[in-house]
Design a protein around this motif. Structure first.
Motif, PDB file in Angstrom:
ATOM      1  N   ASN A  57       0.714  18.744 -16.038  1.00  0.00           N
ATOM      2  CA  ASN A  57       2.095  19.146 -16.328  1.00  0.00           C
ATOM      3  C   ASN A  57       2.319  18.957 -17.814  1.00  0.00           C
ATOM      4  OD1 ASN A  57       3.210  20.028 -13.973  1.00  0.00           O
ATOM      5  ND2 ASN A  57       3.947  18.017 -13.335  1.00  0.00           N
ATOM      6  N   ASP A  58       1.925  19.929 -18.583  1.00  0.00           N
ATOM      7  CA  ASP A  58       2.052  19.820 -20.023  1.00  0.00           C
ATOM      8  C   ASP A  58       3.509  20.046 -20.407  1.00  0.00           C
ATOM      9  OD1 ASP A  58       1.561  19.549 -22.666  1.00  0.00           O
ATOM     10  OD2 ASP A  58       0.435  21.414 -22.899  1.00  0.00           O
ATOM     11  N   THR A  59       4.176  18.992 -20.832  1.00  0.00           N
ATOM     12  CA  THR A  59       5.592  19.091 -21.166  1.00  0.00           C
ATOM     13  C   THR A  59       5.830  19.073 -22.671  1.00  0.00           C
ATOM     14  OG1 THR A  59       5.805  16.717 -20.980  1.00  0.00           O
ATOM     15  CG2 THR A  59       6.334  18.004 -19.028  1.00  0.00           C
ATOM     16  N   ALA A 111       0.827  -1.210   0.000  1.00  0.00           N
ATOM     17  CA  ALA A 111       0.000   0.000   0.000  1.00  0.00           C
ATOM     18  C   ALA A 111       0.860   1.257   0.000  1.00  0.00           C
ATOM     19  CB  ALA A 111      -0.927   0.003   1.206  1.00  0.00           C
ATOM     20  N   GLU A 112       1.948   1.242   0.746  1.00  0.00           N
ATOM     21  CA  GLU A 112       2.841   2.403   0.781  1.00  0.00           C
ATOM     22  C   GLU A 112       3.495   2.637  -0.586  1.00  0.00           C
ATOM     23  OE1 GLU A 112       4.366   2.459   5.398  1.00  0.00           O
ATOM     24  OE2 GLU A 112       5.277   1.037   4.007  1.00  0.00           O
ATOM     25  N   VAL A 113       3.880   1.570  -1.233  1.00  0.00           N
ATOM     26  CA  VAL A 113       4.497   1.699  -2.552  1.00  0.00           C
ATOM     27  C   VAL A 113       3.485   2.232  -3.555  1.00  0.00           C
ATOM     28  CG1 VAL A 113       5.503   0.410  -4.477  1.00  0.00           C
ATOM     29  CG2 VAL A 113       6.211  -0.082  -2.139  1.00  0.00           C
ATOM     30  N   GLN A 114       2.266   1.725  -3.512  1.00  0.00           N
ATOM     31  CA  GLN A 114       1.253   2.127  -4.478  1.00  0.00           C
ATOM     32  C   GLN A 114       0.794   3.560  -4.292  1.00  0.00           C
ATOM     33  OE1 GLN A 114      -1.721  -0.910  -4.016  1.00  0.00           O
ATOM     34  NE2 GLN A 114      -0.757  -2.222  -5.543  1.00  0.00           N
ATOM     35  N   THR A 115       0.981   4.138  -3.118  1.00  0.00           N
ATOM     36  CA  THR A 115       0.517   5.497  -2.884  1.00  0.00           C
ATOM     37  C   THR A 115       1.629   6.543  -2.934  1.00  0.00           C
ATOM     38  OG1 THR A 115       0.716   5.177  -0.498  1.00  0.00           O
ATOM     39  CG2 THR A 115      -1.451   4.759  -1.480  1.00  0.00           C
ATOM     40  N   THR A 116       2.842   6.136  -3.289  1.00  0.00           N
ATOM     41  CA  THR A 116       3.910   7.120  -3.385  1.00  0.00           C
ATOM     42  C   THR A 116       3.690   8.017  -4.599  1.00  0.00           C
ATOM     43  OG1 THR A 116       5.304   5.640  -4.662  1.00  0.00           O
ATOM     44  CG2 THR A 116       5.655   5.666  -2.282  1.00  0.00           C
ATOM     45  N   LYS A 117       4.169   9.244  -4.513  1.00  0.00           N
ATOM     46  CA  LYS A 117       3.972  10.228  -5.574  1.00  0.00           C
ATOM     47  C   LYS A 117       4.575   9.758  -6.894  1.00  0.00           C
ATOM     48  CE  LYS A 117       4.644  15.086  -6.586  1.00  0.00           C
ATOM     49  NZ  LYS A 117       5.184  16.363  -6.140  1.00  0.00           N
ATOM     50  N   LEU A 118       5.740   9.149  -6.845  1.00  0.00           N
ATOM     51  CA  LEU A 118       6.417   8.725  -8.067  1.00  0.00           C
ATOM     52  C   LEU A 118       5.755   7.518  -8.733  1.00  0.00           C
ATOM     53  CD1 LEU A 118      10.127   9.087  -6.956  1.00  0.00           C
ATOM     54  CD2 LEU A 118       8.831  10.593  -8.468  1.00  0.00           C
ATOM     55  N   ASN A 119       4.858   6.849  -8.029  1.00  0.00           N
ATOM     56  CA  ASN A 119       4.222   5.661  -8.568  1.00  0.00           C
ATOM     57  C   ASN A 119       2.815   5.949  -9.083  1.00  0.00           C
ATOM     58  OD1 ASN A 119       4.342   2.954  -9.228  1.00  0.00           O
ATOM     59  ND2 ASN A 119       3.410   2.299  -7.324  1.00  0.00           N
ATOM     60  N   LYS A 120       2.449   7.214  -9.203  1.00  0.00           N
ATOM     61  CA  LYS A 120       1.107   7.568  -9.671  1.00  0.00           C
ATOM     62  C   LYS A 120       1.122   7.875 -11.159  1.00  0.00           C
ATOM     63  CE  LYS A 120      -0.593   9.093  -5.332  1.00  0.00           C
ATOM     64  NZ  LYS A 120      -1.865   8.723  -4.880  1.00  0.00           N
ATOM     65  N   LEU A 121       0.015   7.590 -11.827  1.00  0.00           N
ATOM     66  CA  LEU A 121      -0.116   7.924 -13.237  1.00  0.00           C
ATOM     67  C   LEU A 121      -0.257   9.433 -13.387  1.00  0.00           C
ATOM     68  CD1 LEU A 121      -2.600   5.153 -14.392  1.00  0.00           C
ATOM     69  CD2 LEU A 121      -0.184   5.339 -14.937  1.00  0.00           C
ATOM     70  N   PRO A 122       0.262   9.991 -14.468  1.00  0.00           N
ATOM     71  CA  PRO A 122       0.139  11.437 -14.662  1.00  0.00           C
ATOM     72  C   PRO A 122      -1.304  11.840 -14.934  1.00  0.00           C
ATOM     73  CG  PRO A 122       1.149  10.400 -16.572  1.00  0.00           C
ATOM     74  CD  PRO A 122       1.002   9.337 -15.528  1.00  0.00           C
ATOM     75  N   VAL A 123      -1.663  13.019 -14.467  1.00  0.00           N
ATOM     76  CA  VAL A 123      -2.992  13.567 -14.698  1.00  0.00           C
ATOM     77  C   VAL A 123      -2.925  14.380 -15.986  1.00  0.00           C
ATOM     78  CG1 VAL A 123      -4.783  15.090 -13.787  1.00  0.00           C
ATOM     79  CG2 VAL A 123      -3.442  13.661 -12.234  1.00  0.00           C
TER      80      VAL A 123
END
Length: 54
Positions: free
Chosen positions: A27-29, A11-23
């Motif tokens: 952040n239009d790059t 659960a901790e791994v799945q909720t980390t910021k770096l493990n989230k899909l981009p919205v």
């Protein structure tokens, strides 16, 4: 086998910021093809410039 206290839970791994899909659109790059071509040309001209020998 006992779990190590140092490793995060699933659960901790799945909720980390770096493990989230981009919205989308948050952040239009994207950049234009013209900007990419200019950066490429600037990089190529820098590669061609004479370098001082040591």
């Amino acid at each position: 086998m006992a779990k190590s206290k140092r490793q995060p839970s699933k659960a901790e791994v799945q909720t980390t910021k770096l493990n989230k899909l981009p919205v989308p659109d948050s952040n239009d790059t994207e950049f234009s093809a013209e900007a990419a071509a200019e950066a490429f040309e600037n990089n190529r001209s820098a590669d061609r410039s004479p370098r001082s020998s040591e």
